[in-house]
Design a protein around this motif. Sequence first.
Motif, mmCIF file in Angstrom:
data_model
loop_
_atom_site.group_PDB
_atom_site.id
_atom_site.type_symbol
_atom_site.label_atom_id
_atom_site.label_comp_id
_atom_site.label_asym_id
_atom_site.label_seq_id
_atom_site.Cartn_x
_atom_site.Cartn_y
_atom_site.Cartn_z
ATOM 1 N N ALA A 27 8.538 3.545 -1.167
ATOM 2 C CA ALA A 27 7.451 2.564 -1.152
ATOM 3 C C ALA A 27 6.363 3.017 -2.104
ATOM 4 C CB ALA A 27 6.876 2.427 0.260
ATOM 5 N N THR A 28 5.699 2.049 -2.671
ATOM 6 C CA THR A 28 4.523 2.317 -3.485
ATOM 7 C C THR A 28 3.466 1.288 -3.141
ATOM 8 O OG1 THR A 28 3.688 2.679 -5.731
ATOM 9 C CG2 THR A 28 5.330 0.938 -5.470
ATOM 10 N N PHE A 29 2.225 1.693 -3.210
ATOM 11 C CA PHE A 29 1.135 0.751 -3.014
ATOM 12 C C PHE A 29 -0.075 1.241 -3.781
ATOM 13 C CE2 PHE A 29 1.481 3.552 0.632
ATOM 14 C CZ PHE A 29 0.210 4.055 0.808
ATOM 15 N N THR A 30 -0.882 0.279 -4.192
ATOM 16 C CA THR A 30 -2.029 0.568 -5.040
ATOM 17 C C THR A 30 -3.347 0.529 -4.290
ATOM 18 O OG1 THR A 30 -2.170 -1.759 -5.642
ATOM 19 C CG2 THR A 30 -0.900 -0.330 -7.105
ATOM 20 N N THR A 31 -3.337 -0.118 -3.139
ATOM 21 C CA THR A 31 -4.588 -0.352 -2.434
ATOM 22 C C THR A 31 -4.441 0.024 -0.969
ATOM 23 O OG1 THR A 31 -4.991 -2.247 -3.892
ATOM 24 C CG2 THR A 31 -6.358 -2.092 -1.925
ATOM 25 N N TRP A 32 -5.434 0.710 -0.443
ATOM 26 C CA TRP A 32 -5.497 0.981 0.987
ATOM 27 C C TRP A 32 -6.966 0.993 1.389
ATOM 28 C CZ3 TRP A 32 -3.609 4.429 -2.595
ATOM 29 C CH2 TRP A 32 -4.335 5.586 -2.819
#
Length: 158
Positions: free
Chosen positions: A148-153
Amino acid sequence: MASSPQQTSAELSTDPAFFALLAGSYERLVGAPLVQQAADAAWLYRDAPFAVLAHDTSVDPRFIYANKAAQACFGHSWDEFLALPSRLSAEPQDRAERQELLDAVARDGFHTGYRGLRVGKGGRRFHIENGVVWELIDCAGTRHGQAATFTTWRDVGA
């Protein structure tokens, strides 16, 4: 393959073969590059401004990779991540939804636009946004897990 259980944690963090698995499977399945062409395993692990995590194919999958951005987001060190079953990244009441997503990814190859509630070290709750989850499948078609990858948290209540 680099993701064998005999690999030590330090080897996968900047292992070129594991980087090729992450980036190659992402590009084949999602149809876009995970990283810019000049990026390498060390850049993805140390300098990428987005989180990348991966777990293995165990019955109760364990994390096998978490770059520095993911470590900062979740508050776990590399060694803590590698000791953690990936299901524990979600609170008990959110695990069924998480599993439904992982089942859909196993069926479809990837999922984009994911948003979900996660829990970090010490119980800190946060939403991940703009996530992509994909199958870690090598060029020969062997499945090695999911990533998984994500740019915003953002923290809950923030």
